[in-house]
Design an enzyme around this catalytic site. Structure first.
Site, PDB file in Angstrom:
ATOM      1  N   GLY A 199       2.963  -1.249   4.369  1.00 14.91           N
ATOM      2  CA  GLY A 199       2.974   0.194   4.116  1.00 14.91           C
ATOM      3  C   GLY A 199       4.355   0.682   3.736  1.00 14.91           C
ATOM      4  O   GLY A 199       4.823   0.486   2.622  1.00 14.91           O
ATOM      5  N   GLY A 200       5.048   1.309   4.700  1.00  9.93           N
ATOM      6  CA  GLY A 200       6.340   1.950   4.437  1.00  9.93           C
ATOM      7  C   GLY A 200       7.357   1.068   3.733  1.00  9.93           C
ATOM      8  O   GLY A 200       8.054   1.521   2.811  1.00  9.93           O
TER       9      GLY A 200
ATOM     10  N   SER B  58       3.302  -2.112  10.517  1.00 10.48           N
ATOM     11  CA  SER B  58       4.752  -2.110  10.719  1.00 10.48           C
ATOM     12  C   SER B  58       5.389  -3.456  10.367  1.00 10.48           C
ATOM     13  O   SER B  58       6.314  -3.916  11.041  1.00 10.48           O
ATOM     14  CB  SER B  58       5.104  -1.682  12.148  1.00 10.48           C
TER      15      SER B  58
ATOM     16  N   GLY C 130       2.408   2.222  11.007  1.00  8.26           N
ATOM     17  CA  GLY C 130       3.320   3.347  10.886  1.00  8.26           C
ATOM     18  C   GLY C 130       3.975   3.774  12.184  1.00  8.26           C
ATOM     19  O   GLY C 130       4.640   4.805  12.259  1.00  8.26           O
TER      20      GLY C 130
ATOM     21  N   GLU D 205      -6.990   4.595   8.153  1.00  7.59           N
ATOM     22  CA  GLU D 205      -6.820   6.009   7.786  1.00  7.59           C
ATOM     23  C   GLU D 205      -8.093   6.555   7.135  1.00  7.59           C
ATOM     24  O   GLU D 205      -8.452   7.711   7.341  1.00  7.59           O
ATOM     25  CB  GLU D 205      -5.599   6.153   6.860  1.00  7.59           C
TER      26      GLU D 205
ATOM     27  N   HIS E 276      -9.528   0.830   5.390  1.00  4.02           N
ATOM     28  CA  HIS E 276      -8.255   1.138   6.036  1.00  4.02           C
ATOM     29  C   HIS E 276      -8.505   2.126   7.175  1.00  4.02           C
ATOM     30  O   HIS E 276      -9.335   3.024   7.066  1.00  4.02           O
ATOM     31  CB  HIS E 276      -7.263   1.724   5.025  1.00  4.02           C
TER      32      HIS E 276
ATOM     33  N   ASN F 123       0.876  -1.180   0.000  1.00  7.04           N
ATOM     34  CA  ASN F 123       0.000   0.000   0.000  1.00  7.04           C
ATOM     35  C   ASN F 123       0.909   1.225   0.000  1.00  7.04           C
ATOM     36  O   ASN F 123       1.502   1.563   1.025  1.00  7.04           O
ATOM     37  CB  ASN F 123      -0.895  -0.028   1.250  1.00  7.04           C
ATOM     38  N   TRP F 124       1.023   1.872  -1.164  1.00  8.70           N
ATOM     39  CA  TRP F 124       1.954   2.995  -1.293  1.00  8.70           C
ATOM     40  C   TRP F 124       1.428   4.274  -0.634  1.00  8.70           C
ATOM     41  O   TRP F 124       2.163   5.243  -0.504  1.00  8.70           O
ATOM     42  CB  TRP F 124       2.252   3.259  -2.771  1.00  8.70           C
ATOM     43  N   LYS F 125       0.147   4.279  -0.266  1.00  4.23           N
ATOM     44  CA  LYS F 125      -0.467   5.444   0.389  1.00  4.23           C
ATOM     45  C   LYS F 125      -0.218   6.716  -0.448  1.00  4.23           C
ATOM     46  O   LYS F 125      -0.166   6.654  -1.659  1.00  4.23           O
ATOM     47  CB  LYS F 125       0.018   5.563   1.834  1.00  4.23           C
TER      48      LYS F 125
ATOM     49  N   GLU G  11      -5.211  -5.242  10.697  1.00  5.88           N
ATOM     50  CA  GLU G  11      -4.243  -4.184  10.951  1.00  5.88           C
ATOM     51  C   GLU G  11      -4.555  -3.493  12.272  1.00  5.88           C
ATOM     52  O   GLU G  11      -5.411  -2.603  12.325  1.00  5.88           O
ATOM     53  CB  GLU G  11      -4.279  -3.143   9.830  1.00  5.88           C
TER      54      GLU G  11
END
Length: 255
Positions: free
Chosen positions: A233-234, A212, A173, A97, A95, A9-11, A167
């Protein structure tokens, strides 16, 4: 037999240059890796570029969101038909977010789920509890409620061919990750909650872990029986780190 799926997920990250370089790196790093599905969800602006860049590889295109409407006067939205038209397959919904910043309710997310199923796309349904809910011992209650929004309106069979991403919000994150045992306990609960309605559907549903996940903790997470890959994610923004996670999922499947 379930196959693990690792999805990036590049967000809100990326550019034409980064999209090109990242996919080129992934193609190189993942060439010859088998036994694990791989998907990426770039920003909607770069979906078409990504589709062409992954052509001929095992990497599948995903997207980060969808609207409940198929067309009409909904400025700024993207429909399921558009995502299908551009070649996306796995669509992230629910998600934390989106739930937090856009106030998306369980019921609204269930509508997105139904729209994606109708379009022949694969929902990646994110569920999970906040830190406060976790500390209050409400993890299972929250996950059950988020699943029930779909189960009670669309039935257990709606989860055929679907991906769930557990999640824990406190791990996204933050650098904190659930221990493999903690994550497995929740994944087992999620599967058993669906199994109460339909055991066969529960057995085939892919349940990813997210929060994470990185190249250091992935291998141990993937040894757990109910963890089928990860929503990353990251670490998905670095080809080498993401490849380590994919390879760990493939190795755990073989083991």
């Amino acid at each position: 037999m379930r196959h693990p799926l690792v999805m990036g997920n590049w967000k809100l990250n990326g550019s034409k240059k980064q999209t090109g370089e990242l996919i080129e790196g992934l193609r190189k790093e993942l060439s010859g890796v088998e036994g694990c599905g791989v998907a990426i969800a770039p920003s909607a602006l770069y979906l078409d570029q990504a589709k062409h860049a992954i052509a001929g590889s095992h990497i599948v295109l995903g997207a980060q969101n969808v609207d409940v409407n198929l067309s009409g006067a909904y400025t700024g939205e993207i429909s399921a038909e558009m995502l299908k038209d551009i070649g996306a397959k796995y669509i992230i919904i629910g998600h934390s977010e989106r739930r937090t910043y856009h106030k998306e309710s369980d019921e609204f997310i269930a509508k997105k789920f139904a729209v994606l199923k109708e379009a022949g796309l694969v929902p990646v349904l994110c569920i999970g509890e906040t830190e406060a809910e976790n500390e209050a011992g409400k993890t299972e209650e929250v996950c059950a409620r988020q699943l029930d929004a779909v189960l009670e309106t669309q039935g257990a069979e709606a989860f055929n061919g679907v991906v769930i991403a557990y999640e824990p919000v406190w791990a996204i994150g933050t650098g904190k990750s659930a221990t493999p045992a903690q994550a497995q306990a929740v994944h087992k609960f999620i599967r058993s909650h669906i199994a109460k309605k339909d055991a066969a559907v529960a057995e085939q549903v892919i349940i990813q872990y997210g929060g994470s996940v990185n190249d250091k903790n992935a291998a141990e997470l993937f040894t757990q029986p109910d963890i089928d890959g990860a929503l990353v994610g990251g670490a998905s923004l670095k080809a080498d780190a993401f490849a380590v996670i994919v390879k760990a999922a493939a190795a755990a499947k073989k083991a």
